[in-house]
Design a protein around this motif. Structure first.
Motif, PDB file in Angstrom:
ATOM      1  N   ALA A   9      43.270  10.856  37.299  1.00  0.00           N
ATOM      2  CA  ALA A   9      44.049  11.049  36.071  1.00  0.00           C
ATOM      3  C   ALA A   9      45.299  10.181  36.084  1.00  0.00           C
ATOM      4  O   ALA A   9      45.658   9.565  35.075  1.00  0.00           O
ATOM      5  N   LEU A  10      45.949  10.115  37.236  1.00  0.00           N
ATOM      6  CA  LEU A  10      47.149   9.282  37.337  1.00  0.00           C
ATOM      7  C   LEU A  10      46.806   7.808  37.170  1.00  0.00           C
ATOM      8  O   LEU A  10      47.529   7.054  36.524  1.00  0.00           O
ATOM      9  N   ALA A  11      45.682   7.403  37.738  1.00  0.00           N
ATOM     10  CA  ALA A  11      45.292   6.000  37.623  1.00  0.00           C
ATOM     11  C   ALA A  11      44.992   5.620  36.185  1.00  0.00           C
ATOM     12  O   ALA A  11      45.247   4.494  35.765  1.00  0.00           O
ATOM     13  N   LEU A  12      44.502   6.580  35.419  1.00  0.00           N
ATOM     14  CA  LEU A  12      44.174   6.296  34.033  1.00  0.00           C
ATOM     15  C   LEU A  12      45.360   6.488  33.091  1.00  0.00           C
ATOM     16  O   LEU A  12      45.300   6.125  31.923  1.00  0.00           O
ATOM     17  N   ALA A  13      46.464   7.054  33.588  1.00  0.00           N
ATOM     18  CA  ALA A  13      47.626   7.336  32.744  1.00  0.00           C
ATOM     19  C   ALA A  13      48.184   6.072  32.107  1.00  0.00           C
ATOM     20  O   ALA A  13      48.631   6.088  30.973  1.00  0.00           O
ATOM     21  N   GLY A  14      48.190   4.968  32.837  1.00  0.00           N
ATOM     22  CA  GLY A  14      48.559   3.669  32.284  1.00  0.00           C
ATOM     23  C   GLY A  14      49.990   3.563  31.818  1.00  0.00           C
ATOM     24  O   GLY A  14      50.751   2.776  32.330  1.00  0.00           O
ATOM     25  N   CYS A  15      50.380   4.326  30.815  1.00  0.00           N
ATOM     26  CA  CYS A  15      51.723   4.204  30.230  1.00  0.00           C
ATOM     27  C   CYS A  15      52.788   4.758  31.152  1.00  0.00           C
ATOM     28  O   CYS A  15      53.876   4.208  31.249  1.00  0.00           O
ATOM     29  N   ALA A  16      52.518   5.891  31.783  1.00  0.00           N
ATOM     30  CA  ALA A  16      53.506   6.504  32.662  1.00  0.00           C
ATOM     31  C   ALA A  16      53.374   5.878  34.037  1.00  0.00           C
ATOM     32  O   ALA A  16      52.288   5.634  34.518  1.00  0.00           O
ATOM     33  N   GLN A  17      54.523   5.627  34.651  1.00  0.00           N
ATOM     34  CA  GLN A  17      54.455   5.063  35.986  1.00  0.00           C
ATOM     35  C   GLN A  17      55.640   5.501  36.816  1.00  0.00           C
ATOM     36  O   GLN A  17      56.640   5.949  36.300  1.00  0.00           O
ATOM     37  N   VAL A  18      55.495   5.366  38.121  1.00  0.00           N
ATOM     38  CA  VAL A  18      56.538   5.687  39.074  1.00  0.00           C
ATOM     39  C   VAL A  18      57.455   4.479  39.183  1.00  0.00           C
ATOM     40  O   VAL A  18      56.979   3.343  39.206  1.00  0.00           O
ATOM     41  N   PRO A  19      58.775   4.693  39.239  1.00  0.00           N
ATOM     42  CA  PRO A  19      59.680   3.549  39.396  1.00  0.00           C
ATOM     43  C   PRO A  19      59.371   2.775  40.680  1.00  0.00           C
ATOM     44  O   PRO A  19      58.967   3.346  41.682  1.00  0.00           O
ATOM     45  N   GLN A  20      59.548   1.476  40.632  1.00  0.00           N
ATOM     46  CA  GLN A  20      59.290   0.631  41.798  1.00  0.00           C
ATOM     47  C   GLN A  20      60.289   0.948  42.909  1.00  0.00           C
ATOM     48  O   GLN A  20      61.445   1.247  42.653  1.00  0.00           O
ATOM     49  N   ALA A  21      59.835   0.862  44.144  1.00  0.00           N
ATOM     50  CA  ALA A  21      60.695   1.069  45.305  1.00  0.00           C
ATOM     51  C   ALA A  21      61.191  -0.285  45.788  1.00  0.00           C
ATOM     52  O   ALA A  21      60.567  -1.312  45.521  1.00  0.00           O
ATOM     53  N   PRO A  22      62.289  -0.283  46.541  1.00  0.00           N
ATOM     54  CA  PRO A  22      62.719  -1.553  47.118  1.00  0.00           C
ATOM     55  C   PRO A  22      61.658  -2.071  48.074  1.00  0.00           C
ATOM     56  O   PRO A  22      60.907  -1.294  48.648  1.00  0.00           O
ATOM     57  N   PRO A  23      61.548  -3.392  48.243  1.00  0.00           N
ATOM     58  CA  PRO A  23      60.538  -3.932  49.156  1.00  0.00           C
ATOM     59  C   PRO A  23      60.766  -3.431  50.579  1.00  0.00           C
ATOM     60  O   PRO A  23      61.895  -3.178  50.989  1.00  0.00           O
ATOM     61  N   ALA A  24      59.669  -3.283  51.310  1.00  0.00           N
ATOM     62  CA  ALA A  24      59.749  -2.843  52.692  1.00  0.00           C
ATOM     63  C   ALA A  24      60.345  -3.941  53.560  1.00  0.00           C
ATOM     64  O   ALA A  24      60.208  -5.126  53.266  1.00  0.00           O
ATOM     65  N   ALA A  25      61.001  -3.518  54.637  1.00  0.00           N
ATOM     66  CA  ALA A  25      61.523  -4.495  55.591  1.00  0.00           C
ATOM     67  C   ALA A  25      60.351  -5.253  56.201  1.00  0.00           C
ATOM     68  O   ALA A  25      59.269  -4.709  56.386  1.00  0.00           O
ATOM     69  N   SER A  26      60.539  -6.505  56.507  1.00  0.00           N
ATOM     70  CA  SER A  26      59.443  -7.335  57.003  1.00  0.00           C
ATOM     71  C   SER A  26      58.909  -6.872  58.358  1.00  0.00           C
ATOM     72  O   SER A  26      57.817  -7.236  58.742  1.00  0.00           O
ATOM     73  N   THR A  27      59.676  -6.045  59.083  1.00  0.00           N
ATOM     74  CA  THR A  27      59.229  -5.573  60.393  1.00  0.00           C
ATOM     75  C   THR A  27      58.361  -4.325  60.293  1.00  0.00           C
ATOM     76  O   THR A  27      57.756  -3.937  61.275  1.00  0.00           O
ATOM     77  N   GLU A  28      58.275  -3.690  59.115  1.00  0.00           N
ATOM     78  CA  GLU A  28      57.477  -2.492  58.968  1.00  0.00           C
ATOM     79  C   GLU A  28      55.997  -2.845  58.883  1.00  0.00           C
ATOM     80  O   GLU A  28      55.627  -3.842  58.276  1.00  0.00           O
ATOM     81  N   GLY A  49      36.376  13.246  43.013  1.00  0.00           N
ATOM     82  CA  GLY A  49      36.623  11.971  43.654  1.00  0.00           C
ATOM     83  C   GLY A  49      37.558  11.129  42.830  1.00  0.00           C
ATOM     84  O   GLY A  49      37.822  11.407  41.662  1.00  0.00           O
ATOM     85  N   GLY A  50      38.099  10.104  43.449  1.00  0.00           N
ATOM     86  CA  GLY A  50      38.981   9.187  42.769  1.00  0.00           C
ATOM     87  C   GLY A  50      39.194   7.956  43.620  1.00  0.00           C
ATOM     88  O   GLY A  50      38.900   7.953  44.818  1.00  0.00           O
ATOM     89  N   ALA A  51      39.677   6.901  42.982  1.00  0.00           N
ATOM     90  CA  ALA A  51      39.914   5.644  43.693  1.00  0.00           C
ATOM     91  C   ALA A  51      41.176   4.997  43.158  1.00  0.00           C
ATOM     92  O   ALA A  51      41.545   5.198  41.999  1.00  0.00           O
ATOM     93  N   ALA A  52      41.830   4.231  44.001  1.00  0.00           N
ATOM     94  CA  ALA A  52      43.046   3.517  43.614  1.00  0.00           C
ATOM     95  C   ALA A  52      43.278   2.402  44.617  1.00  0.00           C
ATOM     96  O   ALA A  52      42.737   2.405  45.721  1.00  0.00           O
ATOM     97  N   SER A  53      44.116   1.461  44.233  1.00  0.00           N
ATOM     98  CA  SER A  53      44.615   0.490  45.203  1.00  0.00           C
ATOM     99  C   SER A  53      45.723   1.194  45.974  1.00  0.00           C
ATOM    100  O   SER A  53      46.373   2.103  45.460  1.00  0.00           O
ATOM    101  N   PHE A  54      45.924   0.788  47.222  1.00  0.00           N
ATOM    102  CA  PHE A  54      46.964   1.437  48.008  1.00  0.00           C
ATOM    103  C   PHE A  54      47.782   0.404  48.775  1.00  0.00           C
ATOM    104  O   PHE A  54      47.318  -0.701  49.049  1.00  0.00           O
ATOM    105  N   GLU A  55      48.993   0.819  49.122  1.00  0.00           N
ATOM    106  CA  GLU A  55      49.821   0.092  50.069  1.00  0.00           C
ATOM    107  C   GLU A  55      50.421   1.144  50.989  1.00  0.00           C
ATOM    108  O   GLU A  55      51.059   2.091  50.527  1.00  0.00           O
ATOM    109  N   LEU A  56      50.164   1.011  52.284  1.00  0.00           N
ATOM    110  CA  LEU A  56      50.626   1.944  53.300  1.00  0.00           C
ATOM    111  C   LEU A  56      51.640   1.206  54.156  1.00  0.00           C
ATOM    112  O   LEU A  56      51.323   0.166  54.742  1.00  0.00           O
ATOM    113  N   ILE A  57      52.860   1.744  54.193  1.00  0.00           N
ATOM    114  CA  ILE A  57      53.968   1.057  54.849  1.00  0.00           C
ATOM    115  C   ILE A  57      54.628   1.998  55.855  1.00  0.00           C
ATOM    116  O   ILE A  57      54.810   3.177  55.564  1.00  0.00           O
ATOM    117  N   GLY A  58      55.005   1.474  57.022  1.00  0.00           N
ATOM    118  CA  GLY A  58      55.740   2.258  58.007  1.00  0.00           C
ATOM    119  C   GLY A  58      54.851   2.701  59.145  1.00  0.00           C
ATOM    120  O   GLY A  58      54.022   1.951  59.648  1.00  0.00           O
TER     121      GLY A  58
END
Length: 175
Positions: A9-28, A49-58
């Motif tokens: 449902a969140l992936a299909l929401a399209g219009c609503a989004q989470v504010p962007q976070a600052p970029p991760a430190a290059s060492t993470e 079930g559901g699918a999304a692109s992900f970024e896992l940091i830290g």
């Protein structure tokens, strides 16, 4: 079981989004790709079930997991550090006691996010015992079958939960 539906449902929401976070430190540590989660149905409950692109940091102690819709909109961000686990969605921010509570609330089942950093790198998580299998290993009640750049993790208890991930840079299809 709700989590996969929430992700979809969140992936299909399209219009609503989470504010962007600052970029991760290059060492993470940073892993990204496509992720799908399927929770098997029962006689009384339909699977989800559901699918999304992900970024896992830290890492397992402090990190962030961003989920992005097929259109590239950031729809959910889980972040954690000692004493604080939160989930941001277009509906606001919620806090949890730990990562297990977060995934249990979202998916109806616990998914070991802390172990994913190691599992996605085709190795057992060092914080828990494991047993080797013909195609990978078993750990925390999950069968892990890493075939870089992909991973299939299947929870062995009912209801069966299957997590599929494909890291960016792979030359095969999506999960």
């Amino acid at each position: 079981m709700r989590a996969a539906a929430v992700i979809l449902a969140l992936a299909l929401a399209g219009c609503a989004q989470v504010p962007q976070a600052p970029p991760a430190a290059s060492t993470e540590a940073r892993l990204s790709g496509r992720l799908s989660v399927t929770v098997a149905g029962t006689v009384h409950n339909r699977g989800s079930g559901g699918a999304a692109s992900f970024e896992l940091i830290g890492d397992a102690q402090a990190g962030r997991l961003d989920l992005t819709s097929p259109l590239g909109t950031l729809v959910a961000r889980a972040s954690w550090q000692p004493g604080l686990v939160s989930l941001q969605t277009p509906d606001g921010e919620r806090r949890f006691d730990d990562l297990d509570a977060l995934t249990r609330e979202m998916l109806g089942e616990t998914v070991p996010v802390a172990a994913l950093f190691d599992w996605l790198n085709a190795r057992p998580w060092p914080a828990a015992p494991h047993q080797k299998t013909a195609n990978g290993f078993e750990q925390l009640g999950w069968r892990i079958e890493p075939k870089l750049p992909a991973l299939v993790a299947t929870r062995l208890a009912d209801p069966v939960v299957t997590l599929r991930a494909r890291l960016d840079g792979g030359d095969e299809g999506t999960p």
